[in-house]
Design a protein around this motif. Structure first.
Motif, short mmCIF file in Angstrom:
data_model
loop_
_atom_site.label_atom_id
_atom_site.label_comp_id
_atom_site.label_asym_id
_atom_site.label_seq_id
_atom_site.Cartn_x
_atom_site.Cartn_y
_atom_site.Cartn_z
N SER A 1 14.02 13.04 -1.05
CA SER A 1 12.63 13.13 -1.52
C SER A 1 12.54 12.90 -3.03
O SER A 1 11.47 12.55 -3.54
N GLY A 2 13.66 13.12 -3.73
CA GLY A 2 13.65 12.98 -5.18
C GLY A 2 12.97 14.14 -5.89
O GLY A 2 12.64 14.05 -7.08
N ARG A 3 12.79 15.25 -5.19
CA ARG A 3 12.13 16.43 -5.77
C ARG A 3 13.07 17.63 -5.75
O ARG A 3 13.88 17.76 -4.83
N PRO A 4 12.95 18.52 -6.73
CA PRO A 4 13.77 19.75 -6.70
C PRO A 4 13.34 20.64 -5.55
O PRO A 4 12.20 20.61 -5.11
N TYR A 5 14.27 21.45 -5.09
CA TYR A 5 14.02 22.36 -3.97
C TYR A 5 14.60 23.71 -4.37
O TYR A 5 15.56 24.18 -3.78
N PRO A 6 13.99 24.36 -5.38
CA PRO A 6 14.62 25.56 -5.97
C PRO A 6 14.54 26.78 -5.07
O PRO A 6 13.72 26.86 -4.16
N ASN B 1 8.24 19.89 0.12
CA ASN B 1 9.15 19.05 -0.65
C ASN B 1 8.92 17.57 -0.36
O ASN B 1 9.05 16.71 -1.24
N VAL B 2 8.57 17.27 0.87
CA VAL B 2 8.40 15.88 1.28
C VAL B 2 6.99 15.36 1.00
O VAL B 2 6.79 14.18 0.72
N TYR B 3 6.00 16.25 1.03
CA TYR B 3 4.59 15.84 0.92
C TYR B 3 4.35 15.03 -0.35
O TYR B 3 4.63 15.48 -1.46
N ARG B 4 3.87 13.82 -0.17
CA ARG B 4 3.54 12.91 -1.26
C ARG B 4 4.73 12.65 -2.20
O ARG B 4 4.55 12.41 -3.40
N SER B 5 5.91 12.71 -1.65
CA SER B 5 7.09 12.46 -2.48
C SER B 5 7.43 10.98 -2.57
O SER B 5 8.23 10.58 -3.40
#
Length: 492
Positions: free
Chosen positions: A266-271, A331-335
């Protein structure tokens, strides 16, 4: 010094790690396909499309149940090992020993079933193994139990090594679980979710495996010393504590793939977060005390345990499930995530887990359980979250490691939808049959049940076809991958 500094998030496999990893993956894929073929054999026999002698049917059922549960556990342990080793120093020799003991145990199980004729189902419930009406010998029953014992010892070694490695880095298991942040304080955002999940699994399934070892030793003693009588209710409690814990641990090990891999694609952090820590801490307790929901038809059980099993059935799966699915979706939404095979499988696993848990909770209601538990509703719900939930998590890791970085191939476009469609047909055939009160563990069905059996057989055939496509892709990919492949660089 932080854990991330001590053990960089480097997924590159050393030569020896690659050898062990490849052995695990190749064996898992081979056994999965074999167990699926045994499952197809049963559905074909029940649908009257294939003639199978009754004694052979129950041998196949026994091998399929024991083999599939053991293999999904082995496959999920690969996920836990692959990601946990980034943060703590695991002993490769112990992970290899787990593999060797599993193979020895699997050989013992298959020999007991197909050579010794053992057909007492995976539960080996006392006193059935020693009262077979001469269908199988006591030695065959003992060999079956010995196979289980070997597999359990391997897993216990793996969990003990994991706990010791975690303690060396974090000081104690409580800190690894993040208990120090439950009631306040600034959470260390770099604390790995894989460590939290692995710690919970290692604690709970060590207890489950020990319960299994105790009951197996008791039953082995009873086989050769019949004068040593056993309490049937105690044996059943220990057996289902072991069985329930083992299969739940497989889910919780597999979900580590979601935490570790989804941010890559996704290219987004998942803290990490406080609700996440609370969910795993509460699940640690609940997963150990929920197993009496398997015993609601055993009226000799203490009433408070049945009440506990009923209440915890509604609660046990929700904390980890909720934070994981919600976290994955946000995390996936609009990623703008590029859909490759690993990311598609990860999102399928969220659907399979979510949908599969619903019929499980329904069956956990006493008024429903009294009618539905001995029907095909039960294999419907656990096939749902195993085939469409846990197995996709494992397959996602396998595709991730072989480097699914190129545009989707024709086989990808065929295999994935075929797997989903075949899996849905297969599990809904079980659920629909259960709704019509079709009994489970029956080799012969009434004419009005045959359409469900036939639909299930068609779904199983489609599923196996897709699984063969996946297996070929993965095995070819492993052979082509460089010895020090590093999928950590994948961003989707």
């Amino acid at each position: 010094m932080s854990t991330m500094q001590l053990y960089p998030a480097d997924e590159a496999l050393t030569r020896n790690e690659r050898i062990v990893f490849n052995l695990y993956v190749a064996s898992v894929l081979l056994v999965f396909v074999l167990m699926m073929l045994l499952g197809l054999t049963m559905r074909l026999a029940q649908s009257t499309w294939l003639g199978v002698p009754l004694d052979v049917f129950y041998r196949v059922m026994t091998a399929h149940g024991a083999g599939m549960v053991g293999t999904i556990g082995l496959a999920s342990s690969v996920v836990m090992w692959f990601f946990l080793r980034k943060y703590v120093k695991l002993t490769l020799a112990i992970f290899a020993a787990n593999y060797v003991l599993f193979i020895l145990g699997a050989v013992a199980l298959l020999a007991a079933v197909f050579i010794g004729g053992y057909a007492g189902a995976w539960t080996f419930l006392y006193p059935l193994p020693v009262h077979s009406m001469n269908v199988w010998s006591p030695h065959a029953a003992a060999l079956f139990m010995l196979g289980y014992l070997l597999i359990g010892v391997g897993f216990l070694l793996f969990y003990l090594d994991a706990m010791w490695a975690i303690i060396r880095v974090y000081g104690n298991l409580g800190r690894a679980l993040g208990l120090q942040w439950l009631f306040g304080g600034e959470i260390d955002k770099s604390h790995p979710k894989a460590v939290v999940a692995s710690t919970m699994v290692a604690i709970t399934n060590s207890i489950g495996v020990l319960a299994g070892a105790v009951v197996l030793v008791m039953c082995l003693i009873n086989i050769y010393f019949p004068s040593v009588g056993l309490n049937a209710l105690l044996v059943k409690n220990l057996t289902y504590l072991f069985g329930h814990m083992f299969i739940n641990a497989s889910i919780y090990m597999g979900v580590i793939a979601v935490y570790e891999m989804l941010p890559r694609y996704s290219g987004r952090p998942y803290p990490i977060s406080r609700p996440f820590l609370w969910s795993w801490a509460s699940s640690l307790v609940m997963v150990l005390i929920v197993y009496p929901h398997h015993l609601m038809m055993d009226y000799a059980m203490p009433f408070w345990m049945l009440v506990m099993g009923q209440i915890i059935s509604y609660c046990a799966g929700l904390p980890v499930f909720t934070v994981t699915v919600y976290g994955a979706l946000t995390n996936v939404y609009r990623s703008g995530m590029r859909w490759r095979m690993p990311s598609s499988l990860l999102m399928l696993s969220m659907f399979g887990w979510a949908a599969g848990i619903i019929p499980a909770i329904i069956d956990g209601t006493i008024s429903v359980n009294r009618v539905m538990h001995n029907t095909q509703w039960v294999p419907g719900h656990f096939h749902f979250y195993l085939l469409l939930g846990v197995l996709p998590m494992v397959l996602a890791l396998m595709f991730h490691v072989i480097g699914q970085r190129t545009p989707a191939r024709a086989s990808d476009k065929l295999g994935f939808p075929l797997y989903v469609f075949g899996g849905l047909v297969f599990v809904f055939a079980f659920l629909a049959a259960g709704h019509e009160s079709t009994p489970r563990r029956f080799a012969v069905h009434l004419p009005q049940w045959l359409p469900y059996d036939q639909a299930g057989a068609i779904g199983a055939a489609l599923l196996i076809t897709a699984m063969l496509v996946f297996a070929v892709q993965i095995l070819v990919g492993l052979l082509r991958s460089p010895g020090h492949a590093d999928p950590a660089r994948v961003t989707g």
